[in-house]
Design an enzyme around this catalytic site. Structure first.
Site, PDB file in Angstrom:
ATOM      1  CG  HIS A  11      -1.884  -1.196   1.158  1.00  0.00           C
ATOM      2  ND1 HIS A  11      -3.110  -1.157   0.541  1.00  0.00           N
ATOM      3  CD2 HIS A  11      -1.731  -2.462   1.610  1.00  0.00           C
ATOM      4  CE1 HIS A  11      -3.687  -2.347   0.630  1.00  0.00           C
ATOM      5  NE2 HIS A  11      -2.862  -3.151   1.272  1.00  0.00           N
TER       6      HIS A  11
ATOM      7  CG  HIS B  67      -1.935   1.804  -2.495  1.00  0.00           C
ATOM      8  ND1 HIS B  67      -1.583   3.023  -1.959  1.00  0.00           N
ATOM      9  CD2 HIS B  67      -2.957   1.337  -1.731  1.00  0.00           C
ATOM     10  CE1 HIS B  67      -2.355   3.282  -0.912  1.00  0.00           C
ATOM     11  NE2 HIS B  67      -3.209   2.271  -0.759  1.00  0.00           N
TER      12      HIS B  67
ATOM     13  CG  ASP C 214      -6.789  -0.071  -0.418  1.00  0.00           C
ATOM     14  OD1 ASP C 214      -5.554  -0.127  -0.477  1.00  0.00           O
ATOM     15  OD2 ASP C 214      -7.399   0.674   0.363  1.00  0.00           O
TER      16      ASP C 214
ATOM     17  CG  HIS D 286      -6.578  -3.279   2.558  1.00  0.00           C
ATOM     18  ND1 HIS D 286      -5.518  -3.559   3.396  1.00  0.00           N
ATOM     19  CD2 HIS D 286      -6.727  -1.922   2.608  1.00  0.00           C
ATOM     20  CE1 HIS D 286      -5.049  -2.443   3.911  1.00  0.00           C
ATOM     21  NE2 HIS D 286      -5.764  -1.433   3.458  1.00  0.00           N
TER      22      HIS D 286
ATOM     23  CG  HIS E  72     -10.824   1.029   3.359  1.00  0.00           C
ATOM     24  ND1 HIS E  72     -10.460   2.128   4.098  1.00  0.00           N
ATOM     25  CD2 HIS E  72      -9.915   0.916   2.365  1.00  0.00           C
ATOM     26  CE1 HIS E  72      -9.362   2.659   3.574  1.00  0.00           C
ATOM     27  NE2 HIS E  72      -9.008   1.944   2.507  1.00  0.00           N
TER      28      HIS E  72
ATOM     29  CD  GLU F  86      -6.618   3.758  -0.076  1.00  0.00           C
ATOM     30  OE1 GLU F  86      -7.599   3.864   0.674  1.00  0.00           O
ATOM     31  OE2 GLU F  86      -5.662   2.973   0.154  1.00  0.00           O
TER      32      GLU F  86
END
Length: 182
Positions: free
Chosen positions: A44, A48, A50, A54, A127, A139
């Site tokens: 991360h 990156h 997710d 995650h 998330h 992100e």
């Protein structure tokens, strides 16, 4: 093309994550046949993706995320504009991105992908709302060189089997037949 990725070794690092580093293990300058580098990093770091894994036990890993979510038309805009935009399936938010759970649930029903400049789109609830709907979460973007408007996004992660995230080289391309301004 507009590169909207962070350089990995000078990138912002989320508090508590391993900082990326490199170690030259072979060097032409020292008489080796080639240069060869080992890497140490968190999945991360920098810009990156997710994956659902995650935050969701048994969720899809980064190599299982549908690549079609990561390529296609997107809108770049500020957070204040994000809820009043014309239809799109991918949203990249410039500036501070304080998503709350309610907004994340709305976005989960509307978008294939949500991206932000901060190193995290939000807390665990944010998330979970996005990743449980299999929304691709990008992100650590750098949108300073992109005006607000429509673009084609290409943001492919490294194919890291069974990982919860992966570094991404993300670029924007202005479509030939679309005005950038909306």
């Amino acid at each position: 093309m507009i590169d909207i990725s962070q350089e990995l070794f000078t990138c912002a690092v989320y508090p508590g994550d391993t900082s990326p580093s490199r170690r030259r293990v072979q060097s032409i300058g020292k008489g080796d046949a080639c240069n060869l580098t080992d890497l140490t990093l968190c999945a991360h770091n920098g810009t990156h993706l997710d994956a659902p894994l995650h935050f969701i036990e048994g969720g899809k890993s980064v190599d299982e995320v549908e690549l079609s979510r990561l390529i296609g038309e997107c809108l770049v805009c500020s957070y204040a504009q994000a809820c009043t935009l014309p239809e799109t399936s991918r949203l990249l938010i410039r500036g501070d991105c304080p998503l709350d759970e309610e907004t994340a649930k709305k976005f989960a029903a509307k978008y294939l992908l949500v991206g932000c400049e901060s190193q995290s789109v939000g807390d665990e609830k944010v998330h979970l709302a996005l990743l449980s709907a299999e929304v691709a979460v990008l992100e650590g973007l750098r949108l300073g060189a992109a005006e607000d408007g429509r673009y084609e996004l290409i943001a492919l992660p490294l194919k890291l089997g069974a990982c919860d995230g992966a570094p991404v080289r993300a670029v924007l391309r202005k479509p030939d037949n679309v005005s950038v301004k909306f």
